[in-house]
Design a protein around this motif. Structure first.
Motif, short mmCIF file in Angstrom:
data_model
loop_
_atom_site.label_atom_id
_atom_site.label_comp_id
_atom_site.label_asym_id
_atom_site.label_seq_id
_atom_site.Cartn_x
_atom_site.Cartn_y
_atom_site.Cartn_z
N ALA A 126 0.83 -1.21 0.00
CA ALA A 126 0.00 0.00 0.00
C ALA A 126 0.87 1.26 0.00
CB ALA A 126 -0.93 -0.02 1.21
N ILE A 127 1.94 1.24 0.78
CA ILE A 127 2.85 2.39 0.84
C ILE A 127 3.55 2.57 -0.50
CG2 ILE A 127 4.97 3.30 1.89
CD1 ILE A 127 3.99 1.87 4.51
N PHE A 128 4.08 1.47 -1.02
CA PHE A 128 4.82 1.54 -2.28
C PHE A 128 3.94 2.07 -3.41
CE2 PHE A 128 6.30 -0.33 -6.27
CZ PHE A 128 7.52 0.31 -6.35
N SER A 129 2.68 1.63 -3.43
CA SER A 129 1.79 2.07 -4.50
C SER A 129 1.12 3.41 -4.19
CB SER A 129 0.73 1.00 -4.78
OG SER A 129 -0.07 0.79 -3.64
N ASN A 130 1.53 4.03 -3.08
CA ASN A 130 1.01 5.34 -2.66
C ASN A 130 -0.50 5.31 -2.51
OD1 ASN A 130 1.37 7.95 -1.79
ND2 ASN A 130 1.36 8.84 -3.83
N ASN A 131 -0.99 4.25 -1.88
CA ASN A 131 -2.42 4.04 -1.70
C ASN A 131 -2.79 4.36 -0.25
OD1 ASN A 131 -5.04 3.10 -1.52
ND2 ASN A 131 -4.65 1.29 -2.77
N GLY A 132 -3.04 5.64 0.01
CA GLY A 132 -3.39 6.08 1.36
C GLY A 132 -4.66 5.45 1.88
N GLU A 133 -5.61 5.21 0.98
CA GLU A 133 -6.87 4.58 1.38
C GLU A 133 -6.61 3.17 1.90
OE1 GLU A 133 -10.88 3.02 -0.80
OE2 GLU A 133 -10.09 4.96 -1.45
N ALA A 134 -5.75 2.43 1.23
CA ALA A 134 -5.42 1.07 1.68
C ALA A 134 -4.71 1.11 3.03
CB ALA A 134 -4.56 0.36 0.64
N VAL A 135 -3.80 2.07 3.20
CA VAL A 135 -3.11 2.21 4.49
C VAL A 135 -4.13 2.51 5.58
CG1 VAL A 135 -1.47 3.60 5.81
CG2 VAL A 135 -0.90 2.90 3.47
N SER A 136 -5.07 3.42 5.30
CA SER A 136 -6.12 3.74 6.29
C SER A 136 -6.94 2.52 6.64
CB SER A 136 -7.04 4.84 5.74
OG SER A 136 -6.33 6.04 5.60
N ARG A 137 -7.30 1.73 5.63
CA ARG A 137 -8.08 0.50 5.89
C ARG A 137 -7.29 -0.48 6.75
NH1 ARG A 137 -10.25 -0.54 -0.10
NH2 ARG A 137 -11.59 1.26 -0.25
N LEU A 138 -6.01 -0.63 6.43
CA LEU A 138 -5.19 -1.54 7.22
C LEU A 138 -5.09 -1.07 8.67
CD1 LEU A 138 -2.42 -2.30 4.61
CD2 LEU A 138 -3.89 -4.00 5.68
N ILE A 139 -4.91 0.23 8.86
CA ILE A 139 -4.84 0.78 10.21
C ILE A 139 -6.17 0.56 10.93
CG2 ILE A 139 -4.68 2.93 11.53
CD1 ILE A 139 -2.63 3.90 9.37
N ALA A 140 -7.27 0.87 10.24
CA ALA A 140 -8.60 0.69 10.83
C ALA A 140 -8.86 -0.78 11.16
CB ALA A 140 -9.68 1.21 9.88
N GLY A 141 -8.27 -1.66 10.39
CA GLY A 141 -8.46 -3.10 10.62
C GLY A 141 -7.54 -3.66 11.69
N GLY A 142 -6.73 -2.79 12.31
CA GLY A 142 -5.90 -3.25 13.41
C GLY A 142 -4.47 -3.57 13.04
N ALA A 143 -4.04 -3.20 11.86
CA ALA A 143 -2.66 -3.48 11.47
C ALA A 143 -1.71 -2.72 12.39
CB ALA A 143 -2.42 -3.06 10.02
#
Length: 178
Positions: A126-143
């Motif tokens: 997600a970071i490499f592809s600059n996908n902030g939405e994916a990072v937010s989802r991962l954080i929200a999911g407890g990553a």
């Protein structure tokens, strides 16, 4: 679309290092000669020419060192990017994961976050592809925002290395450290 080829980055970095190795001498000699020519045309005596060369060579040395440093830094940046590519591209031993169906389903159903290695790989992608939405989802999911990948690189370090300012801010807001 062209395929990623890390050997191109390696050749580029090697060329930058080669250029950095000789540029201090080139600048010293070139600016030294200019100083000598300036002294020759303005004063004309041998002492002034020698002094002009010496002063010019000193300035050239200082300028050359700065340019050499910038070239070496650019080479390091290219090699760092190559390492990031190695760390984040899919490997034959790990599943492809940028919020695949399993991770998305876990987040949507408020289940436990994916396993640490899956978390780490999904975050890296997600970071490499600059996908902030994916990072937010991962954080929200407890990553775990401080969980390093198999090479010891944390998501925050990766975001900073890739110059992902928005993702860096997301990670810091979620408690990422160092």
């Amino acid at each position: 679309m062209a395929q990623y080829d890390e050997s191109v980055i390696q050749v580029y970095a090697d060329a930058l290092y080669e250029r950095a190795a000789v540029i201090v001498f080139q600048y010293s000699a070139g600016v030294g000669v200019l100083g000598a020519l300036g002294a020759h045309f303005s004063v004309g005596d041998q002492t002034a020419i020698t002094a002009g060369f010496g002063i010019g060579a000193l300035f050239g040395f200082i300028l050359g060192r700065g340019k050499s440093f910038r070239l070496r830094l650019e080479a390091q940046t290219a090699l760092c990017q190559m390492q990031i590519e190695r760390n984040t591209r899919p490997s034959s031993r790990a599943p492809s994961l940028v919020l695949d169906e399993h991770a998305t389903q876990c987040i949507a159903e408020d289940k436990a976050a994916p396993a640490p290695s899956e978390q780490s790989e999904a975050m890296a992608r997600a970071i490499f592809s600059n996908n902030g939405e994916a990072v937010s989802r991962l954080i929200a999911g407890g990553a775990d925002v401080n969980l390093p990948n198999e090479n010891g690189v944390t998501p925050l370090q990766m975001a900073r290395n890739c110059e992902r300012r928005e993702i860096t801010a997301l990670l810091i807001a979620a408690g990422a450290q160092k």
